[in-house]
Design an enzyme around this catalytic site. Structure first.
Site, PDB file in Angstrom:
ATOM      1  N   LYS A 191     -25.688  -2.936 -52.311  1.00 42.13           N
ATOM      2  CA  LYS A 191     -24.384  -2.845 -53.046  1.00 42.13           C
ATOM      3  C   LYS A 191     -23.507  -3.935 -52.815  1.00 42.13           C
ATOM      4  O   LYS A 191     -23.204  -4.328 -51.508  1.00 42.13           O
ATOM      5  CB  LYS A 191     -23.721  -1.507 -53.113  1.00 42.13           C
ATOM      6  CG  LYS A 191     -22.512  -1.119 -53.871  1.00 42.13           C
ATOM      7  CD  LYS A 191     -22.050   0.472 -53.293  1.00 42.13           C
ATOM      8  CE  LYS A 191     -20.747   0.617 -54.096  1.00 42.13           C
ATOM      9  NZ  LYS A 191     -20.384   2.049 -53.804  1.00 42.13           N
TER      10      LYS A 191
ATOM     11  N   SER B 262     -19.480   4.740 -57.862  1.00 39.97           N
ATOM     12  CA  SER B 262     -19.290   3.303 -57.867  1.00 39.97           C
ATOM     13  C   SER B 262     -20.482   2.698 -57.521  1.00 39.97           C
ATOM     14  O   SER B 262     -20.704   1.177 -57.815  1.00 39.97           O
ATOM     15  CB  SER B 262     -18.228   2.839 -56.974  1.00 39.97           C
ATOM     16  OG  SER B 262     -18.651   3.159 -55.496  1.00 39.97           O
TER      17      SER B 262
ATOM     18  N   SER C  20     -19.888   8.436 -54.867  1.00 38.50           N
ATOM     19  CA  SER C  20     -20.370   7.219 -55.517  1.00 38.50           C
ATOM     20  C   SER C  20     -21.825   6.928 -55.091  1.00 38.50           C
ATOM     21  O   SER C  20     -22.584   5.904 -55.815  1.00 38.50           O
ATOM     22  CB  SER C  20     -19.699   5.918 -54.628  1.00 38.50           C
ATOM     23  OG  SER C  20     -18.343   5.844 -55.151  1.00 38.50           O
TER      24      SER C  20
END
Length: 472
Positions: free
Chosen positions: A82, A157, A181
């Protein structure tokens, strides 16, 4: 064009095939890169891809096998990181114009361990600015879309990671989970997401190592792959004072079966307004666990919206404390919703924030009593199907006709009791063909028990065979 059979193979299968020399690491990585090129234009799940480096590492992985050298459990397997998580020598923007040119000097523990296990990082995945939202779009990287329906969000996220795994770009991707997330993208994208127990994987990428809501976790298509990710990344490290002091003692294959397990089921945690289609899918999934011998009790927790609001207050303060320094030079470039959160965080008083610990203590006492008679708690992951791709969380949140909270997720309240591991796993498809998801909340530090229940549901629902309908 990519080979879809190879693209949708599990990490465990790919690692075994590479070790057995039935496929080369170079073939696997080359196929992953082809799949990324094939779908990323539509999904926007990767902001950085490293084809030359990844292929060179794959060739080196094949050379080591040819020479009989010892290899790790993810040898030659492509993975994604990520864009919130720093990577040594590679741009890490955290989705923000304020960090668009940041090149970290070091890898965190989790990246070191993935590389040490033989994984090959093929790219970095999109995230909303400073990972603040349960949807994934930013002024820097644009909108990320759901591989099941391009008009829907993949969640956030870790939305780029979720979309990348669901679309067959990589079998495993790393995510961070401060309020859901990892679990929200898992829900929206029809895959597995795990928030491990606090400290299970060292968290060393924040300005504070005393933060108590933040976790690393895997996004995967199978429970065994999520377990494999946890196996190679967990364990103590002095860089995180909150990392648990010992490794899981018996981390063999995920145990099968739920016969005799006592499971509590809350369809709404007492105050969320659940979409009827999502509730129907959830109840069917819980019924499948009953059919396999689990003893399921529908319960009332007595929780109220005050827990949801308390996490929101903590999150505003988190954002203000950890990223608010960028407001001075970049306010006009930043997401207005993020700015609003930061400004609210700066306005909170210290005593009211400290009092949230009292609410968290009351919440834990109710869970503690529940876990005295039950092995885990089940509830939906998201209250709604994946929202429209342009939506902000504030567009979705509100009260339904009965005065219950309509929100994207039911995840944030479990970051308030962070030592309890939580898996989000597919529970089925809605009539519109969109994924729905079930959360499995375990006793503190019982990551293995959570994975066991998830494995049983995987066998019942059969989601590893799913293929998203918006990308082929």
């Amino acid at each position: 064009m990519s080979d879809l059979e190879l693209a949708y193979a599990s990490a465990s299968e790919l690692a075994a095939r590479i070790r057995g020399r039935s496929v080369s690491a170079e073939e696997v990585v080359r196929n992953a890169l082809a799949r990324i090129e094939q779908v990323n234009g539509a999904l926007n799940c990767f902001c950085f891809v490293y084809p030359d480096e990844a292929l060179a590492l794959a060739r080196e992985a094949d050379r080591r096998l040819a020479h009989g050298e010892a290899v790790g459990p993810l040898h030659g397997v492509p993975v994604a990181i990520k864009d919130f998580t720093p990577t040594k020598g590679k741009r890490t923007t955290r989705g923000s114009m304020a960090l668009k040119d940041w090149v970290p000097d070091d890898d965190p523990v989790i990246v070191e361990r993935l590389r040490g296990a033989g994984a090959i990082v093929v790219g970095k995945t999109t995230t909303p600015e400073f990972a603040y939202a349960g949807v994934t779009h930013s002024r820097l990287w644009g909108i990320t879309r759901n591989p099941w329906d391009l008009a829907r969000t993949p969640g956030g996220s870790s939305g780029g990671s979720g979309a990348a795994v669901a679309a067959g770009c990589v079998p495993l991707a790393e995510g961070t989970d401060m309020g859901g997330s990892v679990r929200i993208p898992a829900s929206c994208c029809g895959i597995v997401g795990l928030k491990p127990s606090l400290g299970r994987i060292p968290m060393d990428i924040l300005p504070s190592v005393f933060d108590d809501i933040s976790h690393f976790g895997p996004l995967a298509r199978t429970v065994d792959d999520a377990a494999l990710f946890l196996e190679v990344t967990h364990g103590p490290d002095e860089r995180d004072i909150n990392s648990l002091p010992s490794r899981i003692a018996d981390f063999g294959p995920v145990r099968r079966g739920v016969e005799g397990l006592r499971l509590a089921f809350s369809p709404d945690l007492g105050f969320y307004g659940i979409d009827p289609e999502v509730e129907a899918v959830t109840r069917r999934a819980v019924g499948l666990l009953r059919e396999r011998g689990a003893l399921v009790e529908e319960i009332e927790l007595g929780w109220t919206r005050v827990l949801h609001d308390a996490w929101n207050d903590l999150w505003d303060v988190y954002l203000a404390a950890f990223a608010g320094q960028h407001l001075a030079g970049h306010r006009d470039e930043m997401d207005p919703e993020l700015v609003r959160c930061m400004d609210a965080g700066f306005a909170r008083d210290a005593v009211s924030i400290k009092r949230i610990e009292i609410l968290r203590s009351e919440q834990w006492q109710s869970l503690r009593r529940l876990f005295e008679r039950c092995d885990a708690l089940l509830c939906p992951t998201s209250a709604l199907p994946p929202p429209p791709v342009e939506a902000k969380e504030s567009d979705v949140e509100g009260l339904d006709e009965a005065g219950r909270l309509r929100a994207v997720n039911l995840t944030t309240v479990f970051n308030l009791v962070a030592p309890c591991p939580v898996a989000a796993v597919p529970s089925g498809l809605t009539p519109a063909g969109l994924p729905a998801s079930l959360q499995i909340v375990g006793r503190r530090h019982d990551d293995v028990g959570v994975l066991r229940i998830a494995r049983a549901l995987e066998e019942a629902v059969g989601w590893p065979d799913w293929r998203p309908t918006a990308v082929t």
